[in-house]
Scaffold this motif. Structure first.
Motif, PDB file in Angstrom:
ATOM      1  N   ILE A 208       6.611   3.450 -16.500  1.00  0.00           N
ATOM      2  CA  ILE A 208       6.680   3.300 -15.128  1.00  0.00           C
ATOM      3  C   ILE A 208       6.340   5.168 -14.654  1.00  0.00           C
ATOM      4  O   ILE A 208       5.749   5.161 -13.068  1.00  0.00           O
ATOM      5  CB  ILE A 208       8.269   3.337 -14.862  1.00  0.00           C
ATOM      6  CG1 ILE A 208       8.299   1.546 -15.021  1.00  0.00           C
ATOM      7  CG2 ILE A 208       8.513   3.596 -13.467  1.00  0.00           C
ATOM      8  CD1 ILE A 208       9.759   1.154 -15.157  1.00  0.00           C
TER       9      ILE A 208
ATOM     10  N   LEU B 270       2.564   5.129 -14.249  1.00  0.00           N
ATOM     11  CA  LEU B 270       2.137   4.847 -14.177  1.00  0.00           C
ATOM     12  C   LEU B 270       2.049   5.175 -12.169  1.00  0.00           C
ATOM     13  O   LEU B 270       1.227   5.271 -11.527  1.00  0.00           O
ATOM     14  CB  LEU B 270       2.951   3.191 -13.879  1.00  0.00           C
ATOM     15  CG  LEU B 270       2.362   2.887 -15.009  1.00  0.00           C
ATOM     16  CD1 LEU B 270       2.529   1.405 -14.890  1.00  0.00           C
ATOM     17  CD2 LEU B 270       0.398   2.147 -15.287  1.00  0.00           C
ATOM     18  N   LYS B 271       3.085   5.102 -12.108  1.00  0.00           N
ATOM     19  CA  LYS B 271       3.774   6.340 -11.008  1.00  0.00           C
ATOM     20  C   LYS B 271       2.671   7.503 -11.024  1.00  0.00           C
ATOM     21  O   LYS B 271       2.609   7.517  -9.424  1.00  0.00           O
ATOM     22  CB  LYS B 271       5.283   6.628 -10.619  1.00  0.00           C
ATOM     23  CG  LYS B 271       5.585   5.277 -10.273  1.00  0.00           C
ATOM     24  CD  LYS B 271       7.601   5.259 -10.247  1.00  0.00           C
ATOM     25  CE  LYS B 271       7.925   3.701  -9.675  1.00  0.00           C
ATOM     26  NZ  LYS B 271       9.495   4.069  -9.041  1.00  0.00           N
TER      27      LYS B 271
ATOM     28  N   LEU C 247      -0.320   6.135 -10.150  1.00  0.00           N
ATOM     29  CA  LEU C 247      -0.509   5.940  -8.393  1.00  0.00           C
ATOM     30  C   LEU C 247       0.227   5.846  -7.451  1.00  0.00           C
ATOM     31  O   LEU C 247       0.062   6.225  -6.308  1.00  0.00           O
ATOM     32  CB  LEU C 247       0.248   4.155  -8.126  1.00  0.00           C
ATOM     33  CG  LEU C 247      -0.303   3.109  -9.286  1.00  0.00           C
ATOM     34  CD1 LEU C 247       0.474   2.350  -9.974  1.00  0.00           C
ATOM     35  CD2 LEU C 247      -1.404   2.818  -8.828  1.00  0.00           C
TER      36      LEU C 247
ATOM     37  N   VAL D  64      -0.439   0.510  -3.116  1.00  0.00           N
ATOM     38  CA  VAL D  64       0.274  -0.054  -3.670  1.00  0.00           C
ATOM     39  C   VAL D  64       1.546  -0.759  -3.306  1.00  0.00           C
ATOM     40  O   VAL D  64       2.323   0.052  -3.270  1.00  0.00           O
ATOM     41  CB  VAL D  64       0.725   0.430  -5.137  1.00  0.00           C
ATOM     42  CG1 VAL D  64       0.894  -0.726  -6.422  1.00  0.00           C
ATOM     43  CG2 VAL D  64      -0.807   0.856  -5.753  1.00  0.00           C
TER      44      VAL D  64
ATOM     45  N   GLU E 118       5.872  -2.630  -3.889  1.00  0.00           N
ATOM     46  CA  GLU E 118       6.330  -2.583  -4.934  1.00  0.00           C
ATOM     47  C   GLU E 118       6.584  -3.727  -5.451  1.00  0.00           C
ATOM     48  O   GLU E 118       6.629  -3.931  -7.259  1.00  0.00           O
ATOM     49  CB  GLU E 118       8.161  -1.936  -4.580  1.00  0.00           C
ATOM     50  CG  GLU E 118       9.141  -2.412  -5.719  1.00  0.00           C
ATOM     51  CD  GLU E 118       8.687  -0.691  -6.349  1.00  0.00           C
ATOM     52  OE1 GLU E 118       9.268  -1.196  -7.446  1.00  0.00           O
ATOM     53  OE2 GLU E 118       8.211   0.146  -5.888  1.00  0.00           O
TER      54      GLU E 118
ATOM     55  N   PHE F  76       3.581  -3.492  -7.886  1.00  0.00           N
ATOM     56  CA  PHE F  76       3.988  -2.461  -9.078  1.00  0.00           C
ATOM     57  C   PHE F  76       4.412  -3.114 -10.385  1.00  0.00           C
ATOM     58  O   PHE F  76       3.988  -2.876 -11.719  1.00  0.00           O
ATOM     59  CB  PHE F  76       4.390  -1.563  -8.226  1.00  0.00           C
ATOM     60  CG  PHE F  76       4.378  -0.381  -9.084  1.00  0.00           C
ATOM     61  CD1 PHE F  76       3.819   0.303  -9.707  1.00  0.00           C
ATOM     62  CD2 PHE F  76       6.303   0.058  -9.817  1.00  0.00           C
ATOM     63  CE1 PHE F  76       3.855   1.859 -10.929  1.00  0.00           C
ATOM     64  CE2 PHE F  76       6.325   0.923 -10.955  1.00  0.00           C
ATOM     65  CZ  PHE F  76       5.669   1.953 -11.875  1.00  0.00           C
ATOM     66  N   ARG F  77       5.451  -3.534  -9.555  1.00  0.00           N
ATOM     67  CA  ARG F  77       6.648  -4.559 -10.895  1.00  0.00           C
ATOM     68  C   ARG F  77       5.723  -5.417 -11.607  1.00  0.00           C
ATOM     69  O   ARG F  77       5.855  -5.551 -13.213  1.00  0.00           O
ATOM     70  CB  ARG F  77       7.572  -5.233 -10.002  1.00  0.00           C
ATOM     71  CG  ARG F  77       8.520  -4.869 -10.171  1.00  0.00           C
ATOM     72  CD  ARG F  77       9.701  -5.267  -9.314  1.00  0.00           C
ATOM     73  NE  ARG F  77      10.073  -6.384  -8.550  1.00  0.00           N
ATOM     74  CZ  ARG F  77       9.569  -6.356  -6.852  1.00  0.00           C
ATOM     75  NH1 ARG F  77      10.072  -5.052  -6.725  1.00  0.00           N
ATOM     76  NH2 ARG F  77       9.481  -7.219  -6.166  1.00  0.00           N
TER      77      ARG F  77
ATOM     78  N   LEU G 164       2.157  -4.900 -12.293  1.00  0.00           N
ATOM     79  CA  LEU G 164       1.722  -4.487 -12.721  1.00  0.00           C
ATOM     80  C   LEU G 164       2.759  -4.059 -14.580  1.00  0.00           C
ATOM     81  O   LEU G 164       1.802  -3.874 -15.642  1.00  0.00           O
ATOM     82  CB  LEU G 164       0.984  -2.982 -12.447  1.00  0.00           C
ATOM     83  CG  LEU G 164       0.411  -2.038 -13.846  1.00  0.00           C
ATOM     84  CD1 LEU G 164      -0.907  -3.011 -14.328  1.00  0.00           C
ATOM     85  CD2 LEU G 164       0.482  -0.957 -12.428  1.00  0.00           C
TER      86      LEU G 164
ATOM     87  N   ASP H  54      -6.005  -0.588 -10.397  1.00  0.00           N
ATOM     88  CA  ASP H  54      -6.305   0.386  -9.289  1.00  0.00           C
ATOM     89  C   ASP H  54      -7.736   1.402 -10.465  1.00  0.00           C
ATOM     90  O   ASP H  54      -7.336   2.142 -11.050  1.00  0.00           O
ATOM     91  CB  ASP H  54      -5.499   0.747  -8.627  1.00  0.00           C
ATOM     92  CG  ASP H  54      -6.073   1.935  -7.493  1.00  0.00           C
ATOM     93  OD1 ASP H  54      -6.221   3.023  -7.769  1.00  0.00           O
ATOM     94  OD2 ASP H  54      -5.259   1.586  -6.723  1.00  0.00           O
TER      95      ASP H  54
END
Length: 165
Positions: A67, A70-71, A74, A79, A81, A84-85, A87, A120
């Motif tokens: 996480i 990825l954060k 991104l 994006v 939430e 994102f979850r 993904l 993305d």
């Protein structure tokens, strides 16, 4: 499950709902003692997965590290939430489908990059630049060129499909 208000050990499930992806369950609970209602979420965890690093070191799989990476990739991208979850769940499902006790960090990184490429392209380039340790501008440009060629091929393929319909 304990009540978060009175700490009573017994609560009952009032309602259960599966997520749209089918990979988690939301449960509505009520405390048998004080009547407080609250929700819990149940999802599949990757528990006994070991990541083998490039130097041979081994460590337990960490969803938090996934996480975090990825954060970073991104950051400041549009994006939600929920997206994102989704993904993160998609990446973890791909790992689970390998049915292995171990995964190399290289393979894990490739799985993440493939999902990011579809999710993305900017985040993909950001992640790839760190993961593949781009040394110079030329390496960065080669990756961008490959991504652009892929986008052109996919766009042409999409136009052909639409003409057939």
């Amino acid at each position: 499950m304990r009540c978060p208000v009175c700490n009573h050990p017994d609560t009952r499930v009032v309602d259960s709902r599966m997520s749209a992806e089918g990979d988690s369950i939301r449960r509505r609970r009520e405390c048998d003692k004080c009547g407080f209602r609250f929700s819990t979420s149940e999802e599949i965890l990757l528990l006994d997965l070991v990541v083998v690093k490039r130097d041979g070191q081994r460590e337990a799989y960490s969803k938090e590290k996934l996480i975090g990476g990825l954060k970073k990739a991104l950051e400041k991208r549009p994006v939600t939430e929920a997206a994102f979850r989704s993904l993160v769940h998609g990446i973890e499902r791909a790992i689970q489908r390998l049915s292995a006790d171990e995964i190399t960090s290289v393979r894990l990184g490739e799985i993440v990059m493939q999902h990011l490429k579809d999710f993305d392209e900017v985040a993909y380039i950001r992640f790839a630049s760190v993961y593949r340790q781009f040394e110079d501008v030329e390496t960065f440009q080669r990756e961008l060129d490959a991504l652009m060629r892929l986008s052109v091929v996919e766009a042409a393929s999409s136009r052909k499909r639409k003409k057939r319909l």
